[in-house]
Design a protein around this motif. Structure first.
Motif, PDB file in Angstrom:
ATOM      1  N   VAL A 161       0.856  -1.178   0.000  1.00 45.25           N
ATOM      2  CA  VAL A 161       0.000   0.000   0.000  1.00 45.25           C
ATOM      3  C   VAL A 161       0.896   1.232   0.000  1.00 45.25           C
ATOM      4  CG1 VAL A 161      -1.822   1.264   1.202  1.00 45.25           C
ATOM      5  CG2 VAL A 161      -1.764  -1.243   1.315  1.00 45.25           C
ATOM      6  N   VAL A 162       0.726   2.085  -1.001  1.00 41.18           N
ATOM      7  CA  VAL A 162       1.443   3.357  -1.046  1.00 41.18           C
ATOM      8  C   VAL A 162       0.500   4.431  -0.520  1.00 41.18           C
ATOM      9  CG1 VAL A 162       2.606   5.064  -2.479  1.00 41.18           C
ATOM     10  CG2 VAL A 162       2.851   2.619  -2.996  1.00 41.18           C
ATOM     11  N   LEU A 163       0.894   5.034   0.599  1.00 41.51           N
ATOM     12  CA  LEU A 163       0.053   6.006   1.291  1.00 41.51           C
ATOM     13  C   LEU A 163       0.633   7.408   1.177  1.00 41.51           C
ATOM     14  CD1 LEU A 163      -0.801   4.375   4.753  1.00 41.51           C
ATOM     15  CD2 LEU A 163      -2.431   4.875   2.941  1.00 41.51           C
ATOM     16  N   LEU A 164      -0.255   8.365   0.996  1.00 41.44           N
ATOM     17  CA  LEU A 164       0.091   9.782   1.150  1.00 41.44           C
ATOM     18  C   LEU A 164      -0.875  10.333   2.182  1.00 41.44           C
ATOM     19  CD1 LEU A 164       1.714  12.277   0.333  1.00 41.44           C
ATOM     20  CD2 LEU A 164       0.041  12.682  -1.490  1.00 41.44           C
ATOM     21  N   GLY A 165      -0.359  10.603   3.374  1.00 30.45           N
ATOM     22  CA  GLY A 165      -1.257  10.922   4.475  1.00 30.45           C
ATOM     23  C   GLY A 165      -2.104   9.689   4.773  1.00 30.45           C
ATOM     24  N   ASP A 166      -3.410   9.864   4.812  1.00 31.24           N
ATOM     25  CA  ASP A 166      -4.316   8.739   5.042  1.00 31.24           C
ATOM     26  C   ASP A 166      -4.912   8.201   3.744  1.00 31.24           C
ATOM     27  OD1 ASP A 166      -3.903   8.882   7.749  1.00 31.24           O
ATOM     28  OD2 ASP A 166      -5.734  10.006   8.183  1.00 31.24           O
ATOM     29  N   VAL A 167      -4.397   8.638   2.610  1.00 34.05           N
ATOM     30  CA  VAL A 167      -4.980   8.255   1.324  1.00 34.05           C
ATOM     31  C   VAL A 167      -4.151   7.145   0.678  1.00 34.05           C
ATOM     32  CG1 VAL A 167      -5.665   9.045  -0.963  1.00 34.05           C
ATOM     33  CG2 VAL A 167      -5.863  10.588   1.008  1.00 34.05           C
ATOM     34  N   PRO A 168      -4.750   5.965   0.428  1.00 32.81           N
ATOM     35  CA  PRO A 168      -4.038   4.906  -0.282  1.00 32.81           C
ATOM     36  C   PRO A 168      -4.046   5.184  -1.781  1.00 32.81           C
ATOM     37  CG  PRO A 168      -6.230   4.144   0.348  1.00 32.81           C
ATOM     38  CD  PRO A 168      -6.086   5.545   0.891  1.00 32.81           C
ATOM     39  N   LEU A 169      -2.923   5.663  -2.307  1.00 34.00           N
ATOM     40  CA  LEU A 169      -2.848   6.025  -3.718  1.00 34.00           C
ATOM     41  C   LEU A 169      -2.671   4.806  -4.620  1.00 34.00           C
ATOM     42  CD1 LEU A 169      -0.567   9.191  -3.538  1.00 34.00           C
ATOM     43  CD2 LEU A 169      -3.063   9.087  -3.617  1.00 34.00           C
ATOM     44  N   VAL A 170      -1.965   3.814  -4.122  1.00 31.95           N
ATOM     45  CA  VAL A 170      -1.707   2.600  -4.890  1.00 31.95           C
ATOM     46  C   VAL A 170      -1.832   1.410  -3.951  1.00 31.95           C
ATOM     47  CG1 VAL A 170      -0.042   1.334  -6.302  1.00 31.95           C
ATOM     48  CG2 VAL A 170      -0.081   3.834  -6.383  1.00 31.95           C
ATOM     49  N   VAL A 171      -2.538   0.371  -4.387  1.00 35.11           N
ATOM     50  CA  VAL A 171      -2.626  -0.874  -3.622  1.00 35.11           C
ATOM     51  C   VAL A 171      -2.472  -2.026  -4.608  1.00 35.11           C
ATOM     52  CG1 VAL A 171      -3.975  -2.289  -2.033  1.00 35.11           C
ATOM     53  CG2 VAL A 171      -4.222   0.215  -1.984  1.00 35.11           C
ATOM     54  N   TYR A 172      -1.465  -2.853  -4.410  1.00 33.05           N
ATOM     55  CA  TYR A 172      -1.296  -3.987  -5.311  1.00 33.05           C
ATOM     56  C   TYR A 172      -0.758  -5.198  -4.558  1.00 33.05           C
ATOM     57  CZ  TYR A 172       3.689  -2.586  -5.607  1.00 33.05           C
ATOM     58  OH  TYR A 172       4.977  -2.247  -5.326  1.00 33.05           O
ATOM     59  N   SER A 173      -1.107  -6.369  -5.055  1.00 35.32           N
ATOM     60  CA  SER A 173      -0.591  -7.603  -4.481  1.00 35.32           C
ATOM     61  C   SER A 173       0.688  -7.990  -5.192  1.00 35.32           C
ATOM     62  CB  SER A 173      -1.621  -8.734  -4.591  1.00 35.32           C
ATOM     63  OG  SER A 173      -1.837  -9.070  -5.945  1.00 35.32           O
ATOM     64  N   LYS A 174       1.519  -8.752  -4.493  1.00 38.46           N
ATOM     65  CA  LYS A 174       2.760  -9.253  -5.079  1.00 38.46           C
ATOM     66  C   LYS A 174       2.582 -10.748  -5.325  1.00 38.46           C
ATOM     67  CE  LYS A 174       5.673  -6.063  -2.398  1.00 38.46           C
ATOM     68  NZ  LYS A 174       6.842  -6.004  -1.482  1.00 38.46           N
ATOM     69  N   GLN A 175       2.439 -11.111  -6.566  1.00 38.83           N
ATOM     70  CA  GLN A 175       2.264 -12.515  -6.908  1.00 38.83           C
ATOM     71  C   GLN A 175       3.624 -13.125  -7.188  1.00 38.83           C
ATOM     72  OE1 GLN A 175      -0.695 -13.107  -9.936  1.00 38.83           O
ATOM     73  NE2 GLN A 175      -2.334 -12.351  -8.630  1.00 38.83           N
ATOM     74  N   THR A 218       1.126   9.270  -8.753  1.00 40.51           N
ATOM     75  CA  THR A 218       1.430   9.111  -7.325  1.00 40.51           C
ATOM     76  C   THR A 218       2.574  10.020  -6.906  1.00 40.51           C
ATOM     77  OG1 THR A 218       0.658   6.816  -7.389  1.00 40.51           O
ATOM     78  CG2 THR A 218       2.087   7.445  -5.551  1.00 40.51           C
ATOM     79  N   TYR A 219       3.651  10.027  -7.681  1.00 44.68           N
ATOM     80  CA  TYR A 219       4.752  10.937  -7.365  1.00 44.68           C
ATOM     81  C   TYR A 219       4.324  12.395  -7.518  1.00 44.68           C
ATOM     82  CZ  TYR A 219       8.140   7.086  -7.173  1.00 44.68           C
ATOM     83  OH  TYR A 219       8.844   5.950  -6.822  1.00 44.68           O
ATOM     84  N   ASP A 220       3.465  12.677  -8.508  1.00 43.15           N
ATOM     85  CA  ASP A 220       2.967  14.042  -8.669  1.00 43.15           C
ATOM     86  C   ASP A 220       2.236  14.506  -7.416  1.00 43.15           C
ATOM     87  OD1 ASP A 220       3.970  14.102 -11.226  1.00 43.15           O
ATOM     88  OD2 ASP A 220       2.027  13.977 -12.233  1.00 43.15           O
ATOM     89  N   ALA A 221       1.383  13.644  -6.862  1.00 46.99           N
ATOM     90  CA  ALA A 221       0.623  14.010  -5.668  1.00 46.99           C
ATOM     91  C   ALA A 221       1.553  14.284  -4.490  1.00 46.99           C
ATOM     92  CB  ALA A 221      -0.366  12.893  -5.316  1.00 46.99           C
ATOM     93  N   ALA A 222       2.602  13.459  -4.352  1.00 47.15           N
ATOM     94  CA  ALA A 222       3.560  13.676  -3.271  1.00 47.15           C
ATOM     95  C   ALA A 222       4.334  14.978  -3.477  1.00 47.15           C
ATOM     96  CB  ALA A 222       4.519  12.496  -3.189  1.00 47.15           C
ATOM     97  N   LEU A 223       4.736  15.251  -4.709  1.00 46.53           N
ATOM     98  CA  LEU A 223       5.470  16.489  -4.986  1.00 46.53           C
ATOM     99  C   LEU A 223       4.580  17.721  -4.836  1.00 46.53           C
ATOM    100  CD1 LEU A 223       7.584  15.138  -7.946  1.00 46.53           C
ATOM    101  CD2 LEU A 223       8.513  16.067  -5.809  1.00 46.53           C
ATOM    102  N   ASP A 224       3.281  17.586  -5.141  1.00 47.24           N
ATOM    103  CA  ASP A 224       2.347  18.682  -4.842  1.00 47.24           C
ATOM    104  C   ASP A 224       2.385  19.015  -3.357  1.00 47.24           C
ATOM    105  OD1 ASP A 224       1.450  19.048  -7.430  1.00 47.24           O
ATOM    106  OD2 ASP A 224      -0.367  17.841  -7.178  1.00 47.24           O
ATOM    107  N   ARG A 225       2.455  17.972  -2.534  1.00 43.61           N
ATOM    108  CA  ARG A 225       2.520  18.183  -1.073  1.00 43.61           C
ATOM    109  C   ARG A 225       3.847  18.841  -0.696  1.00 43.61           C
ATOM    110  NH1 ARG A 225       0.305  15.296   3.488  1.00 43.61           N
ATOM    111  NH2 ARG A 225      -1.366  14.621   2.075  1.00 43.61           N
ATOM    112  N   VAL A 226       4.939  18.399  -1.317  1.00 43.55           N
ATOM    113  CA  VAL A 226       6.247  18.977  -1.034  1.00 43.55           C
ATOM    114  C   VAL A 226       6.262  20.467  -1.315  1.00 43.55           C
ATOM    115  CG1 VAL A 226       8.659  19.051  -1.775  1.00 43.55           C
ATOM    116  CG2 VAL A 226       7.557  16.834  -1.379  1.00 43.55           C
ATOM    117  N   PHE A 227       5.787  20.859  -2.506  1.00 46.70           N
ATOM    118  CA  PHE A 227       5.875  22.266  -2.878  1.00 46.70           C
ATOM    119  C   PHE A 227       4.708  23.063  -2.341  1.00 46.70           C
ATOM    120  CE2 PHE A 227       8.886  20.348  -5.794  1.00 46.70           C
ATOM    121  CZ  PHE A 227       9.954  21.207  -5.620  1.00 46.70           C
TER     122      PHE A 227
END
Length: 267
Positions: free
Chosen positions: A161-175, A254-263
């Motif tokens: 689960v890739v989280l930004l704050g409390d928002v799960p931006l990406v969720v994937y299983s590892k097969q 996902t990286y865009d959303a994190a960088l929006d938070r950074v800047f």
């Protein structure tokens, strides 16, 4: 843009180009300086700069993460810390090997030995007998100041689960493939999870884990053992190189959303 650059670096370059942010890539892409007006922000490794120093250190220390999660009553896989005897008897104590053997004897199904810090499943050993334990100890202590021992458990499923704050931006299983590990570097394949009970349960557990150590942007691995979900580890650096081969737009977003938070914090 060099095609040999990591996806992480490419994503930052794209974001900065769209937003008029100057980029200075150093150390082969492992240090990135981003300049916007008078503000300078850094990305280092796979860390984009949103997490506090203590959250970053906790996440990068498997034993400390497990202890912090246990304090917060967040279900997790225990990780028992052992320091390298080269640090000296005053630091390590005389009974370190006996304590390791007790871990092995207490878990007849086996234990997992790995560095206390590090990612991608490198120098990870499944151990069921004393000779294997000695081999694993030698390999890990040759490149690390500390190792952790966890009980070996039969993992039915592993989800990131890739989280930004409390928002799960990406969720994937590892097969996983033929390897007993679920590491992407060991051949596991990422498969996105759509809306489902599993996705909801994993996102909820990951969010609780992130809150427990106060981390803002992280990838959190959770595993299903005997039908119950537990946290395996928290990664302060968010690496999505394998996922980007299948879902490049999602990774960029996902990286865009994190960088929006950074800047956003910089303004």
């Amino acid at each position: 843009m060099a095609s040999s650059e990591r996806i992480f670096v490419q994503a930052i370059r794209r974001y900065c180009a769209r937003h008029g942010i100057a980029v200075d890539v150093r150390a082969g892409g492992w240090l990135i300086a981003m300049h916007l007006g008078e503000e300078r922000r850094f990305a280092f490794g796979y860390d984009i700069g949103l997490n506090s120093a203590i959250a970053h250190r906790l996440a990068n220390d498997k034993s400390a993460t497990a202890e912090a999660l246990a304090l917060a009553d967040v279900a997790c896989i225990p990780h028992h810390l052992f320091l390298n005897p080269k640090l000296g008897s005053n630091v390590v104590g005389p009974a370190w090997r006996d304590d390791m053997l007790k871990q092995l004897h207490d878990h007849p199904q086996g234990v997992v030995v790995k560095p206390n810090e590090g990612t991608s499943g490198r120098s990870v050993f499944k151990v069921t007998m004393e000779a294997e334990l000695d081999h694993a100890i030698g390999e890990v202590f040759a490149m690390s100041t500390g190792l952790v021992i966890s009980p070996y458990v039969a993992i039915e499923d592993e989800v990131r689960v890739v989280l930004l704050g409390d928002v799960p931006l990406v969720v994937y299983s590892k097969q996983r493939g033929t390897d007993w590990r679920h590491n992407l570097d060991a051949g596991a394949k990422p498969v996105l999870l759509e809306h489902s009970e599993v996705r909801t349960a994993c996102a909820r557990l990951a969010t609780n884990a992130a809150r427990a150590i106060g981390i803002t942007f992280a990838s959190i691995d959770v595993v299903c053992v005997d039908g119950d979900w537990r946290v395996l580890e928290i990664n302060s650096g968010v690496m999505m190189e394998a996922l980007a081969k299948l879902h490049p737009e999602l990774v960029q977003a996902t990286y865009d959303a994190a960088l929006d938070r950074v800047f956003g914090e910089a303004s």
